[in-house]
Design a protein around this motif. Structure first.
Motif, mmCIF file in Angstrom:
data_model
loop_
_atom_site.group_PDB
_atom_site.id
_atom_site.type_symbol
_atom_site.label_atom_id
_atom_site.label_comp_id
_atom_site.label_asym_id
_atom_site.label_seq_id
_atom_site.Cartn_x
_atom_site.Cartn_y
_atom_site.Cartn_z
ATOM 1 N N GLY A 179 65.801 36.251 79.389
ATOM 2 C CA GLY A 179 64.380 36.562 79.222
ATOM 3 C C GLY A 179 63.502 35.691 80.100
ATOM 4 N N PHE A 215 57.097 33.587 79.181
ATOM 5 C CA PHE A 215 56.574 32.217 79.247
ATOM 6 C C PHE A 215 57.648 31.196 78.864
ATOM 7 N N ALA A 216 58.472 31.516 77.868
ATOM 8 C CA ALA A 216 59.490 30.558 77.431
ATOM 9 C C ALA A 216 60.598 30.447 78.471
ATOM 10 N N GLU A 267 66.650 38.683 83.571
ATOM 11 C CA GLU A 267 65.397 39.343 83.145
ATOM 12 C C GLU A 267 65.357 40.688 83.869
ATOM 13 N N TYR A 311 56.569 40.370 85.600
ATOM 14 C CA TYR A 311 56.179 40.017 84.235
ATOM 15 C C TYR A 311 54.700 40.356 84.032
ATOM 16 N N CYS A 341 50.590 38.590 78.400
ATOM 17 C CA CYS A 341 49.699 39.001 77.294
ATOM 18 C C CYS A 341 48.394 38.190 77.225
ATOM 19 N N VAL A 372 70.800 41.365 79.286
ATOM 20 C CA VAL A 372 71.980 40.862 78.576
ATOM 21 C C VAL A 372 72.230 41.795 77.393
ATOM 22 N N ARG A 386 53.410 37.303 66.687
ATOM 23 C CA ARG A 386 52.988 36.788 67.988
ATOM 24 C C ARG A 386 51.475 36.610 68.033
ATOM 25 N N ASP A 412 58.686 32.880 71.196
ATOM 26 C CA ASP A 412 58.320 33.684 70.015
ATOM 27 C C ASP A 412 59.514 33.986 69.118
ATOM 28 N N SER A 465 52.901 31.343 70.496
ATOM 29 C CA SER A 465 51.933 31.495 71.584
ATOM 30 C C SER A 465 52.614 31.179 72.902
ATOM 31 N N ALA A 466 51.959 31.527 74.000
ATOM 32 C CA ALA A 466 52.478 31.189 75.324
ATOM 33 C C ALA A 466 52.461 29.674 75.515
ATOM 34 N N PHE A 467 51.434 29.019 74.965
ATOM 35 C CA PHE A 467 51.344 27.560 75.052
ATOM 36 C C PHE A 467 52.553 26.939 74.363
ATOM 37 N N TRP A 499 43.168 27.164 81.642
ATOM 38 C CA TRP A 499 44.459 27.088 80.945
ATOM 39 C C TRP A 499 45.383 28.217 81.414
HETATM 40 P P1 FAD Z 1 57.819 37.133 76.228
HETATM 41 O O1 FAD Z 1 56.677 36.641 77.012
HETATM 42 O O2 FAD Z 1 57.674 38.408 75.515
HETATM 43 O O3 FAD Z 1 59.071 37.237 77.219
HETATM 44 C C1 FAD Z 1 60.296 37.757 76.782
HETATM 45 C C2 FAD Z 1 61.055 38.302 77.991
HETATM 46 O O4 FAD Z 1 62.416 38.535 77.616
HETATM 47 C C3 FAD Z 1 60.501 39.643 78.481
HETATM 48 O O5 FAD Z 1 60.149 39.531 79.849
HETATM 49 C C4 FAD Z 1 61.670 40.618 78.277
HETATM 50 O O6 FAD Z 1 61.794 41.580 79.313
HETATM 51 C C5 FAD Z 1 62.879 39.685 78.272
HETATM 52 N N1 FAD Z 1 64.045 40.195 77.530
HETATM 53 C C6 FAD Z 1 64.082 40.705 76.278
HETATM 54 N N2 FAD Z 1 65.335 41.085 75.948
HETATM 55 C C7 FAD Z 1 66.129 40.781 77.025
HETATM 56 C C8 FAD Z 1 67.520 40.937 77.297
HETATM 57 N N3 FAD Z 1 68.358 41.484 76.398
HETATM 58 N N4 FAD Z 1 67.995 40.527 78.495
HETATM 59 C C9 FAD Z 1 67.154 39.971 79.417
HETATM 60 N N5 FAD Z 1 65.828 39.804 79.208
HETATM 61 C C10 FAD Z 1 65.313 40.211 78.025
HETATM 62 N N6 FAD Z 1 49.406 32.989 73.826
HETATM 63 C C11 FAD Z 1 48.654 31.931 74.198
HETATM 64 O O7 FAD Z 1 49.156 30.809 74.263
HETATM 65 N N7 FAD Z 1 47.335 32.071 74.485
HETATM 66 C C12 FAD Z 1 46.711 33.265 74.446
HETATM 67 O O8 FAD Z 1 45.509 33.351 74.734
HETATM 68 C C13 FAD Z 1 47.472 34.404 74.062
HETATM 69 N N8 FAD Z 1 46.892 35.619 73.994
HETATM 70 C C14 FAD Z 1 47.637 36.699 73.611
HETATM 71 C C15 FAD Z 1 47.009 37.931 73.507
HETATM 72 C C16 FAD Z 1 47.720 39.050 73.107
HETATM 73 C C17 FAD Z 1 47.030 40.372 73.001
HETATM 74 C C18 FAD Z 1 49.101 38.929 72.808
HETATM 75 C C19 FAD Z 1 49.899 40.126 72.377
HETATM 76 C C20 FAD Z 1 49.736 37.697 72.900
HETATM 77 C C21 FAD Z 1 49.012 36.568 73.297
HETATM 78 N N9 FAD Z 1 49.610 35.308 73.381
HETATM 79 C C22 FAD Z 1 48.854 34.219 73.750
HETATM 80 C C23 FAD Z 1 51.023 35.113 72.964
HETATM 81 C C24 FAD Z 1 52.011 35.079 74.134
HETATM 82 O O9 FAD Z 1 51.897 36.238 74.919
HETATM 83 C C25 FAD Z 1 53.436 34.982 73.598
HETATM 84 O O10 FAD Z 1 53.512 33.971 72.624
HETATM 85 C C26 FAD Z 1 54.398 34.649 74.736
HETATM 86 O O11 FAD Z 1 54.451 35.725 75.630
HETATM 87 C C27 FAD Z 1 55.802 34.309 74.215
HETATM 88 O O12 FAD Z 1 56.655 34.074 75.299
HETATM 89 P P2 FAD Z 1 58.203 34.437 75.207
HETATM 90 O O13 FAD Z 1 58.768 33.999 76.516
HETATM 91 O O14 FAD Z 1 58.781 33.943 73.953
HETATM 92 O O15 FAD Z 1 58.250 36.044 75.127
#
Ligand code: FAD
Length: 394
Positions: A9, A12-13, A34, A39, A42, A77, A160, A289, A299-301, A384
């Protein structure tokens, strides 16, 4: 050859983790799986929905990671053999690893609200993953006649971005006030309280008087069923017919987490708060998340902070050293108008096997602050976004 770390994935993480691990120790081979080459972020996507921002500003590629020595494999994956430490991709390629980092974000629970499945989301968008869903909700608001009822339904915790539905409500209210002033916005909530509630409620009363109504769980806010083609949302207290309905359903860790066996019966992934190693599978770590972050909001942070902590821990573990106990920070900015924002911050540390909030260390924007303070926070919010996307994607 050095140790191999495989990342599932590139959000952000995962992206932040891959870059941070390379910085910790360039000798570690880091592979990021990925499927998407692009990407879509959000954070700030609520501004796209309100017509204030172009979706292009949300797009990021993996060139920056590759320039830093991370190998990006554009695949999904599909299986992991944790005992043998190998992962299978959708194209049947098998990759061996020493440590696996799982960062798949969330999936919508399309079984949680009767009538709300993947097909219904094409009529009543969730827009809780940025991209096509964001643009669909944008188009529906643009096409709506003045005088229509817009409904946003928000899920119970955890989900989320806890302040996200209310930031969205604020910016949609701004859109309605300026473009469709006879319209109304109804928020149906499956909770009795939400993040930065007093700040949001104050903003709605001041900036959008009479336009926004919030219905809590106790007053019939929980959506119990939807009829997507009729655009009706049923609650325990009656049903609402919407001109535009944005249904944000309950969520769970991205499906691969359950396939691998790192998600528990809640749908989320329990982790060790020092190393983010899964409680359910050895040598597998979960960040972002998908993880149960204790008191840390999704959060993304947070995803970025967990990624850096996990990278430091894995770099030490792979060199036979003890990981250090971390302190993590989260700050969430929310726009209440195009040029005004409020924020909440917290500090977290491992306690009793979870990430607990350090009392007295965080805080929120003051109530009754002058407009200039809110405007300053909107500048910080934009800064930010630039910093976090630069850290994650380069
Ligand atoms: P994601 O960003 O969802 O990334 C997951 C990735 O994993 C995706 O690219 C996906 O394609 C990949 N993936 C999934 N399954 C597989 C697999 N089997 N094999 C390979 N890849 C895979 N956060 C903030 O901090 N500040 C904000 O202002 C904010 N505003 C937001 C506003 C909205 C409307 C929303 C919906 C969210 C907001 N967030 C904000 C939250 C933030 O977007 C999430 O917390 C953040 O994206 C989490 O990151 P992540 O890497 O865990 O997941």
């Amino acid at each position: 050859t050095g140790p191999r770390v495989l990342v599932v994935g590139g959000g952000f993480a995962g992206a932040s983790f891959a870059r941070a691990l390379k910085r910790e120790d360039h000798g570690i081979a880091v592979t990021l799986v990925e499927p998407s080459g692009r990407y879509v972020a959000c954070p700030m996507s609520n501004a796209v929905i309100a017509g204030l921002r172009d979706i292009g500003a949300q797009h990021f590629g993996y060139g920056g990671l590759e320039a830093g020595g991370v190998v990006h494999v554009p695949q999904r994956v599909v299986r992991v053999d944790a005992a043998r430490r190998r992962a299978a991709l959708a194209d049947d390629v098998v990759l061996d690893y020493d440590r696996l980092v799982v960062a798949p974000g969330v999936d919508m629970r399309f079984d949680a609200i009767p009538g709300y499945d993947a097909a219904a989301a094409e009529l009543l968008p969730h827009a809780w993953k940025a991209g096509e869903q964001t643009l669909l909700l944008r188009r529906q608001l643009e096409a709506m006649e003045d005088g229509g009822l817009v409904v946003i339904s928000a899920p119970a915790n955890p989900f989320r971005c806890p302040p996200g539905p209310y930031e969205r409500a604020s910016l949609v209210a701004h859109f309605l006030k300026t473009r469709k002033p006879h319209s109304k916005l109804l928020i149906l909530d499956a909770k009795d309280a939400f993040s930065k509630q007093r700040l949001f409620e104050q903003a709605w009363a001041e900036l959008y008087p009479g336009l926004v109504e919030w219905v809590s769980l106790s007053f019939g806010g929980r959506v119990t069923e939807v009829d997507a083609s009729a655009r009706t949302l049923a609650t325990e207290f009656g049903s609402h017919k919407a001109a535009v309905a944005n249904v944000i359903p309950p969520q769970r860790a991205g499906a691969i987490a359950a396939t691998i066996g790192v998600a528990d019966q809640t749908g989320w992934c329990p982790i060790d708060p020092v190393t983010f190693e899964s409680r359910l599978a050895p040598n597998v770590h979960v960040i972002g998340d998908a993880a149960i972050g204790g008191a840390m909001p999704k959060s993304a942070f947070t995803a970025n902070a967990q990624a850096k902590t996990c990278a430091a821990a894995i770099a030490r573990l792979l060199r036979g050293r003890e990981p250090e106990s971390p302190k993590l920070i989260n700050t969430c900015y929310s726009l209440i108008a195009p040029d005004q924002a409020v924020s909440i911050a917290g500090v977290y540390e491992p306690a009793n096997g979870l990430l607990a909030e350090v009392q007295g260390a965080g805080g929120a924007s003051p109530l009754d602050a002058p407009r200039s303070a809110r405007e300053q926070e909107a500048v910080y919010a934009q800064a930010w976004f630039e910093t976090i996307t630069q850290e994650a994607f380069g």
